[in-house]
Scaffold this motif. Structure first.
Motif, short mmCIF file in Angstrom:
data_model
loop_
_atom_site.label_atom_id
_atom_site.label_comp_id
_atom_site.label_asym_id
_atom_site.label_seq_id
_atom_site.Cartn_x
_atom_site.Cartn_y
_atom_site.Cartn_z
N GLN A 26 40.74 40.21 45.65
CA GLN A 26 40.21 38.92 45.27
C GLN A 26 38.69 38.96 45.12
OE1 GLN A 26 42.86 37.06 44.85
NE2 GLN A 26 41.69 35.50 43.79
N GLN A 27 38.19 38.31 44.07
CA GLN A 27 36.75 38.28 43.81
C GLN A 27 36.09 36.98 44.27
OE1 GLN A 27 35.06 41.10 42.37
NE2 GLN A 27 37.03 41.75 43.19
N TYR A 28 36.89 35.94 44.49
CA TYR A 28 36.36 34.64 44.92
C TYR A 28 35.27 34.14 43.97
CZ TYR A 28 38.60 36.36 49.18
OH TYR A 28 39.50 36.87 50.09
N ARG A 29 35.47 34.35 42.69
CA ARG A 29 34.46 33.97 41.70
C ARG A 29 35.05 33.15 40.56
NH1 ARG A 29 29.88 37.37 42.19
NH2 ARG A 29 28.94 36.10 40.54
N GLY A 30 36.25 32.62 40.74
CA GLY A 30 36.83 31.77 39.71
C GLY A 30 36.18 30.39 39.72
N THR A 31 36.35 29.65 38.65
CA THR A 31 35.81 28.29 38.57
C THR A 31 36.71 27.34 39.36
OG1 THR A 31 37.07 27.56 36.65
CG2 THR A 31 35.06 28.84 36.23
N TYR A 35 39.40 29.36 36.20
CA TYR A 35 39.10 30.19 35.04
C TYR A 35 38.34 31.45 35.45
CZ TYR A 35 40.35 26.09 32.31
OH TYR A 35 41.03 25.03 31.76
N ALA A 36 38.66 32.58 34.80
CA ALA A 36 37.87 33.79 34.96
C ALA A 36 36.55 33.62 34.22
CB ALA A 36 38.64 34.98 34.40
N GLY A 37 35.53 34.36 34.66
CA GLY A 37 34.21 34.23 34.05
C GLY A 37 33.55 35.57 33.80
N ASN A 38 32.25 35.54 33.58
CA ASN A 38 31.51 36.76 33.28
C ASN A 38 31.62 37.79 34.39
OD1 ASN A 38 30.65 35.79 30.80
ND2 ASN A 38 28.73 34.95 31.61
N HIS A 39 31.65 37.33 35.63
CA HIS A 39 31.78 38.28 36.75
C HIS A 39 33.04 39.12 36.59
CE1 HIS A 39 31.99 39.96 40.80
NE2 HIS A 39 33.27 39.59 40.79
N GLU A 42 32.73 41.73 33.77
CA GLU A 42 31.86 42.85 34.14
C GLU A 42 32.49 43.70 35.24
OE1 GLU A 42 28.30 40.85 35.24
OE2 GLU A 42 27.91 40.12 33.20
N HIS A 43 33.07 43.06 36.24
CA HIS A 43 33.65 43.80 37.36
C HIS A 43 34.81 44.69 36.92
CE1 HIS A 43 35.49 44.74 41.19
NE2 HIS A 43 36.59 44.09 40.83
N TYR A 44 35.77 44.12 36.21
CA TYR A 44 36.92 44.91 35.80
C TYR A 44 36.56 45.91 34.71
CZ TYR A 44 39.79 41.96 38.73
OH TYR A 44 40.33 41.31 39.82
N PRO A 82 39.78 33.10 28.56
CA PRO A 82 38.92 33.78 29.55
C PRO A 82 39.52 35.09 30.06
CG PRO A 82 39.00 31.43 29.99
CD PRO A 82 40.02 31.69 28.93
N LEU A 83 40.83 35.11 30.24
CA LEU A 83 41.48 36.34 30.70
C LEU A 83 41.51 37.39 29.59
CD1 LEU A 83 44.39 34.74 32.75
CD2 LEU A 83 42.47 36.09 33.66
N LYS A 84 41.58 36.96 28.34
CA LYS A 84 41.54 37.91 27.22
C LYS A 84 40.20 38.65 27.19
CE LYS A 84 43.32 39.60 23.34
NZ LYS A 84 42.22 40.38 22.78
N ARG A 85 39.13 38.00 27.59
CA ARG A 85 37.84 38.67 27.68
C ARG A 85 37.88 39.78 28.73
NH1 ARG A 85 33.70 35.25 29.60
NH2 ARG A 85 32.25 36.85 28.86
N VAL A 86 38.62 39.55 29.81
CA VAL A 86 38.76 40.56 30.86
C VAL A 86 39.56 41.76 30.36
CG1 VAL A 86 39.68 41.04 33.16
CG2 VAL A 86 38.54 38.86 32.70
#
Length: 333
Positions: A26-31, A35-39, A42-44, A82-86
């Motif tokens: 878990q990244q604890y960085r969702g909105t 939603y997934a974001g820039n973090h 970049e992380h994945y 947002p997940l497609k960006r990941v």
């Protein structure tokens, strides 16, 4: 034949370039809306350079199944882009990525959960509170949420699904007799306690087809008398083996108890016990952070793949060193 961490392996119809897997953490960085974001991009993306497979963090199939107030979800079509960006960031390194579909059940976050639900009205602890036992109609609604999440997973570009049935979350709650005291078709015998899992897999397969990789993550032991064991999990999963492409073996989480000692490869005996019953790949995880240990596990056929998590949080290039002849430096076990 000698097997090493560098050797390719197949999970379903997918060829992995090596047997090192990025475990879901878990990244604890969702909105606030999941939603997934820039973090996450970049992380994945930066962690995907060397591993054979990335498994993304727990991704909620329902707004009432989120594990934390800042996790990510896939419970609306708006979550797809947002997940497609990941997935695009990971695919830039020609590495596949699986989504981990989850529902927290009685361990869903009270901060973002409108209705806490579980197989039985048994609380995990005072923080979460007592859930409402799902009706049969409620069970079918959750299964439909999994189906729709699987559909969105394909649309978001994920190469496969890991079904989260570990760490005390909803599927785990149904399978374990410690959290499932139902007397209907979804409780009691091993077959009945596995019914929710079986119907969820059937719904997912009906959506994604037989060739799309689907694996499962389990907690092989509840660390409590009367709870799940590798042998009971084998009875649960053996009838489902034709529908699964791999088993990722973790432990614990159903109850607020911890293993007595978290030592190097402490979960490996459970993975090995599971592997003895199955022909599909088994993934071992848990403090396996050196090449020599990983290779020994693979050579002894105790597991087919090795997953690592926290080292990649600290250093995205950690995987490269595990795949090289020398040992990673600065990290024990």
């Amino acid at each position: 034949m000698t097997i090493t961490l560098n050797d390719p392996v197949r999970i379903g119809g997918l060829n992995l370039k090596n047997r090192l897997i990025m475990a879901p953490l878990q990244q604890y960085r969702g909105t606030p809306d999941g939603y997934a974001g820039n973090h996450h991009v970049e992380h994945y993306g930066r962690s995907a350079k060397h591993v054979g497979l990335v498994i993304a963090e727990s991704t909620a199939v329902s707004p009432n199944g989120r594990l934390w107030k800042n996790d990510i979800g896939i419970y609306t079509d708006r979550h797809i882009e947002p997940l497609k960006r990941v997935t695009d960031a990971v695919h830039a390194y020609r590495t596949p990525i699986f989504v981990q579909l989850s529902h927290g059940g009685r361990k869903s976050s009270p901060e973002v959960t409108a209705a806490l639900a579980a197989p039985s009205a048994i609380a995990y602890d005072e923080h979460y509170g007592t859930p409402e036992a799902l009706s049969c109609e409620g069970i079918q609604r959750v299964i439909e949420e999994y189906r729709l999440a699987a559909k969105r997973s394909v649309q978001a570009g994920f190469d496969g699904i890991e079904l989260h049935a570990a760490h005390g979350f909803l599927i785990h709650q149904f399978v374990s007799p410690l959290s499932n005291t139902r007397t209907d078709a979804y409780g009691g015998s091993t077959v009945n306690r596995a019914r929710f899992l079986q119907e969820t897999i059937a719904a997912i397969r009906g959506e994604v087809g037989k060739d799309y990789p689907v694996i499962i993550r389990i907690s092989a032991t509840d660390y409590s008398e009367g709870g799940l064991t590798p042998q009971e999990w084998a009875r649960v999963l053996k009838p489902l083996e034709p529908e699964l492409d791999g088993i990722h073996v973790s432990t614990g989480g159903l109850l607020p108890v911890q293993p007595g000692d978290v030592y190097t490869a402490y979960q490996l005996p459970h993975a090995a016990a599971i592997k003895a019953h199955f022909s599909i790949p088994v993934i071992a995880v848990g403090n396996i952070h050196t090449r020599s240990l990983a290779n020994r596990i693979l050579e002894d056929r105790l597991a087919d793949c090795i997953a690592i998590g926290r080292p990649l949080l600290e250093d995205p290039d950690f995987g490269a060193r595990m795949l090289q002849a020398q040992e990673p430096v600065g990290r024990a076990g």
